[in-house]
Design a protein around this motif. Sequence first.
Motif, PDB file in Angstrom:
ATOM      1  N   GLN A 175       0.806  -1.219   0.000  1.00 12.08           N
ATOM      2  CA  GLN A 175       0.000   0.000   0.000  1.00 12.08           C
ATOM      3  C   GLN A 175       0.840   1.270   0.000  1.00 12.08           C
ATOM      4  O   GLN A 175       0.380   2.333  -0.427  1.00 12.08           O
ATOM      5  N   GLU A 176       2.084   1.193   0.437  1.00 11.06           N
ATOM      6  CA  GLU A 176       2.947   2.380   0.432  1.00 11.06           C
ATOM      7  C   GLU A 176       3.275   2.846  -0.979  1.00 11.06           C
ATOM      8  O   GLU A 176       3.698   3.992  -1.188  1.00 11.06           O
ATOM      9  N   ARG A 177       3.059   1.984  -1.978  1.00  8.80           N
ATOM     10  CA  ARG A 177       3.279   2.396  -3.371  1.00  8.80           C
ATOM     11  C   ARG A 177       2.123   3.254  -3.885  1.00  8.80           C
ATOM     12  O   ARG A 177       2.259   3.939  -4.904  1.00  8.80           O
ATOM     13  N   ASN A 178       0.990   3.214  -3.199  1.00  6.49           N
ATOM     14  CA  ASN A 178      -0.184   3.965  -3.636  1.00  6.49           C
ATOM     15  C   ASN A 178      -0.148   5.401  -3.118  1.00  6.49           C
ATOM     16  O   ASN A 178       0.749   5.789  -2.374  1.00  6.49           O
ATOM     17  N   GLU A 179      -1.146   6.178  -3.484  1.00  8.34           N
ATOM     18  CA  GLU A 179      -1.182   7.608  -3.185  1.00  8.34           C
ATOM     19  C   GLU A 179      -1.758   7.889  -1.798  1.00  8.34           C
ATOM     20  O   GLU A 179      -2.648   7.183  -1.319  1.00  8.34           O
ATOM     21  N   GLN A 199      -4.186   4.842  -0.491  1.00  5.93           N
ATOM     22  CA  GLN A 199      -3.655   3.849   0.440  1.00  5.93           C
ATOM     23  C   GLN A 199      -4.711   3.400   1.454  1.00  5.93           C
ATOM     24  O   GLN A 199      -5.447   4.224   1.996  1.00  5.93           O
ATOM     25  N   PHE A 200      -4.763   2.079   1.655  1.00  2.00           N
ATOM     26  CA  PHE A 200      -5.493   1.542   2.811  1.00  2.00           C
ATOM     27  C   PHE A 200      -4.598   0.454   3.388  1.00  2.00           C
ATOM     28  O   PHE A 200      -4.551  -0.682   2.904  1.00  2.00           O
ATOM     29  N   LYS A 201      -3.860   0.835   4.437  1.00  2.00           N
ATOM     30  CA  LYS A 201      -2.879  -0.092   4.998  1.00  2.00           C
ATOM     31  C   LYS A 201      -3.552  -1.099   5.927  1.00  2.00           C
ATOM     32  O   LYS A 201      -4.500  -0.773   6.640  1.00  2.00           O
ATOM     33  N   ARG A 202      -2.999  -2.269   5.913  1.00  2.00           N
ATOM     34  CA  ARG A 202      -3.491  -3.351   6.779  1.00  2.00           C
ATOM     35  C   ARG A 202      -3.399  -2.965   8.255  1.00  2.00           C
ATOM     36  O   ARG A 202      -4.281  -3.310   9.056  1.00  2.00           O
ATOM     37  N   SER A 203      -2.365  -2.227   8.581  1.00  2.00           N
ATOM     38  CA  SER A 203      -2.161  -1.844   9.987  1.00  2.00           C
ATOM     39  C   SER A 203      -3.266  -0.937  10.497  1.00  2.00           C
ATOM     40  O   SER A 203      -3.422  -0.766  11.717  1.00  2.00           O
ATOM     41  N   THR A 204      -4.081  -0.341   9.570  1.00  2.00           N
ATOM     42  CA  THR A 204      -5.193   0.508   9.983  1.00  2.00           C
ATOM     43  C   THR A 204      -6.211  -0.282  10.804  1.00  2.00           C
ATOM     44  O   THR A 204      -6.913   0.285  11.648  1.00  2.00           O
ATOM     45  N   LEU A 205      -6.285  -1.594  10.571  1.00  2.00           N
ATOM     46  CA  LEU A 205      -7.249  -2.441  11.285  1.00  2.00           C
ATOM     47  C   LEU A 205      -6.745  -2.836  12.671  1.00  2.00           C
ATOM     48  O   LEU A 205      -7.446  -3.573  13.385  1.00  2.00           O
ATOM     49  N   ARG A 206      -5.524  -2.436  13.021  1.00  2.61           N
ATOM     50  CA  ARG A 206      -4.949  -2.609  14.350  1.00  2.61           C
ATOM     51  C   ARG A 206      -5.139  -4.033  14.910  1.00  2.61           C
ATOM     52  O   ARG A 206      -4.567  -4.980  14.385  1.00  2.61           O
ATOM     53  N   GLN A 207      -5.946  -4.218  15.950  1.00  2.00           N
ATOM     54  CA  GLN A 207      -6.062  -5.526  16.596  1.00  2.00           C
ATOM     55  C   GLN A 207      -6.694  -6.578  15.673  1.00  2.00           C
ATOM     56  O   GLN A 207      -6.595  -7.774  15.950  1.00  2.00           O
ATOM     57  N   CYS A 208      -7.362  -6.123  14.628  1.00  2.00           N
ATOM     58  CA  CYS A 208      -7.968  -7.068  13.681  1.00  2.00           C
ATOM     59  C   CYS A 208      -7.183  -7.142  12.373  1.00  2.00           C
ATOM     60  O   CYS A 208      -7.702  -7.602  11.347  1.00  2.00           O
ATOM     61  N   SER A 209      -5.933  -6.695  12.388  1.00  2.00           N
ATOM     62  CA  SER A 209      -5.110  -6.729  11.179  1.00  2.00           C
ATOM     63  C   SER A 209      -4.391  -8.061  11.011  1.00  2.00           C
ATOM     64  O   SER A 209      -3.831  -8.341   9.958  1.00  2.00           O
ATOM     65  N   GLY A 210      -4.356  -8.869  12.074  1.00  2.00           N
ATOM     66  CA  GLY A 210      -3.627 -10.128  12.026  1.00  2.00           C
ATOM     67  C   GLY A 210      -2.143  -9.963  12.270  1.00  2.00           C
ATOM     68  O   GLY A 210      -1.386 -10.934  12.192  1.00  2.00           O
ATOM     69  N   SER A 276      -9.613   0.636 -15.752  1.00  2.00           N
ATOM     70  CA  SER A 276      -9.028   1.938 -15.427  1.00  2.00           C
ATOM     71  C   SER A 276      -8.411   1.971 -14.034  1.00  2.00           C
ATOM     72  O   SER A 276      -7.507   2.769 -13.766  1.00  2.00           O
ATOM     73  N   HIS A 277      -8.918   1.108 -13.148  1.00  2.00           N
ATOM     74  CA  HIS A 277      -8.520   1.126 -11.743  1.00  2.00           C
ATOM     75  C   HIS A 277      -8.057  -0.279 -11.322  1.00  2.00           C
ATOM     76  O   HIS A 277      -8.620  -0.875 -10.411  1.00  2.00           O
ATOM     77  N   PRO A 278      -7.049  -0.836 -11.991  1.00  2.00           N
ATOM     78  CA  PRO A 278      -6.714  -2.252 -11.755  1.00  2.00           C
ATOM     79  C   PRO A 278      -6.216  -2.560 -10.353  1.00  2.00           C
ATOM     80  O   PRO A 278      -6.424  -3.654  -9.841  1.00  2.00           O
ATOM     81  N   ASP A 279      -5.555  -1.598  -9.697  1.00  2.00           N
ATOM     82  CA  ASP A 279      -4.979  -1.840  -8.368  1.00  2.00           C
ATOM     83  C   ASP A 279      -5.863  -1.326  -7.237  1.00  2.00           C
ATOM     84  O   ASP A 279      -5.424  -1.256  -6.082  1.00  2.00           O
ATOM     85  N   TYR A 280      -7.090  -0.955  -7.569  1.00  2.00           N
ATOM     86  CA  TYR A 280      -7.987  -0.371  -6.567  1.00  2.00           C
ATOM     87  C   TYR A 280      -8.289  -1.368  -5.441  1.00  2.00           C
ATOM     88  O   TYR A 280      -8.496  -2.564  -5.684  1.00  2.00           O
ATOM     89  N   VAL A 281      -8.308  -0.861  -4.213  1.00  2.00           N
ATOM     90  CA  VAL A 281      -8.720  -1.658  -3.058  1.00  2.00           C
ATOM     91  C   VAL A 281      -9.812  -0.884  -2.334  1.00  2.00           C
ATOM     92  O   VAL A 281      -9.673   0.321  -2.089  1.00  2.00           O
ATOM     93  N   GLN A 282     -10.921  -1.563  -2.056  1.00  2.00           N
ATOM     94  CA  GLN A 282     -11.991  -0.876  -1.359  1.00  2.00           C
ATOM     95  C   GLN A 282     -11.709  -0.812   0.141  1.00  2.00           C
ATOM     96  O   GLN A 282     -10.976  -1.653   0.675  1.00  2.00           O
ATOM     97  N   PRO A 283     -12.254   0.175   0.809  1.00  2.00           N
ATOM     98  CA  PRO A 283     -12.010   0.302   2.259  1.00  2.00           C
ATOM     99  C   PRO A 283     -12.664  -0.846   3.026  1.00  2.00           C
ATOM    100  O   PRO A 283     -13.688  -1.384   2.607  1.00  2.00           O
ATOM    101  N   LEU A 284     -12.056  -1.209   4.122  1.00  2.00           N
ATOM    102  CA  LEU A 284     -12.555  -2.290   4.976  1.00  2.00           C
ATOM    103  C   LEU A 284     -12.917  -1.746   6.349  1.00  2.00           C
ATOM    104  O   LEU A 284     -12.385  -0.724   6.801  1.00  2.00           O
ATOM    105  N   VAL A 285     -13.815  -2.451   7.016  1.00  2.00           N
ATOM    106  CA  VAL A 285     -14.147  -2.170   8.413  1.00  2.00           C
ATOM    107  C   VAL A 285     -14.104  -3.508   9.153  1.00  2.00           C
ATOM    108  O   VAL A 285     -14.741  -4.486   8.731  1.00  2.00           O
ATOM    109  N   ALA A 286     -13.326  -3.552  10.224  1.00  2.00           N
ATOM    110  CA  ALA A 286     -13.235  -4.751  11.052  1.00  2.00           C
ATOM    111  C   ALA A 286     -14.029  -4.536  12.340  1.00  2.00           C
ATOM    112  O   ALA A 286     -13.946  -3.463  12.960  1.00  2.00           O
TER     113      ALA A 286
END
Length: 332
Positions: A175-179, A199-210, A276-286
Amino acid sequence: MSSSPQVQTQKPNQDQTQEPNQDQNQDAKEEVKAEEKEEKKEEKREKKEDKKEANEANEAKREQKKEKQGSWKDFIYNPRTGEFLGRTAGSWGLILLFYLIFYGFLGGMFSLTMWVMLQTLDENVPRHQDRVASPGLVIRPHAVEITFNRSDPENYKHYIRQLHDLLQSYNDSIQERNELCMVGEYTTQDNEPVKKVCQFKRSTLRQCSGLPDPSFGFKEGKPCIIIKMNRVIGLKPEGDPYINCTAKRATSLQMQYFPSEGRLDKMFFPYYGKKSHPDYVQPLVAVKLLFTKEDYNIEQTVECKVEGSNLRNDDERDKFLGRVTFRVKVSE
């Protein structure tokens, strides 16, 4: 003396009557024999005629077979006329030329029609979208009913595997490669040839990031459920959308959201399509379900909805439009 001559005269008369009777019997016998001979001759003649007729029928059948064989051979190739399958070489050439021109014309018309239609389409956005304006919600682990024993890792390892697989593309190193996008603002880039990805980093999910807890809380009996919204091209939800979950039991089940308040930030909208958006990742909620010992062995039904925006979540005909329902049961 007078009676004796009369007796003598009577004997010759009796002999005369017996002789004709014998002759008549013989004649009758001869006539019967003659008739029998005639009948036998007739039978012989009839048998000969039947044989003749049978032979003639067999010969006719053989001739028909020969004619059929000859006709099939002549149909495939007739050496007398030079015809192959009923047509001469010139006839075959004319009919093949006709079909070549005919199907060539049809193929050209079809290609021209397809080309004209493709000129009216946008390769990035479908001309007609049959999807509803409001997206659905899905969860991971992908199960309507999540049941496990927290003391047995084999009992919940498949749930953990699904969560790790989902979050591979959200790893911080990727995700650090993204904007870095503006929080709370739409990332509109209609005129950009290459669409940037926020960017939507995995660490954003904190205790539910694994990351701090590879078991995603299953080991301690407080499992993490990850919720994501289905992608809809061009969607711009109004307001500030967030995920809210409620337990449908008298006892209140405590929950914890990551990111905080279950927020779905606007910077991840709109989505421009896979091409047009091949690397797009949608936001998650844990959502971390904080089970206590009093909640063990009790099946909890949880419903999560997207709220705070114009997205629909109350359509009774579609239970997954803007919401998702699942059941969780934890045992020791």
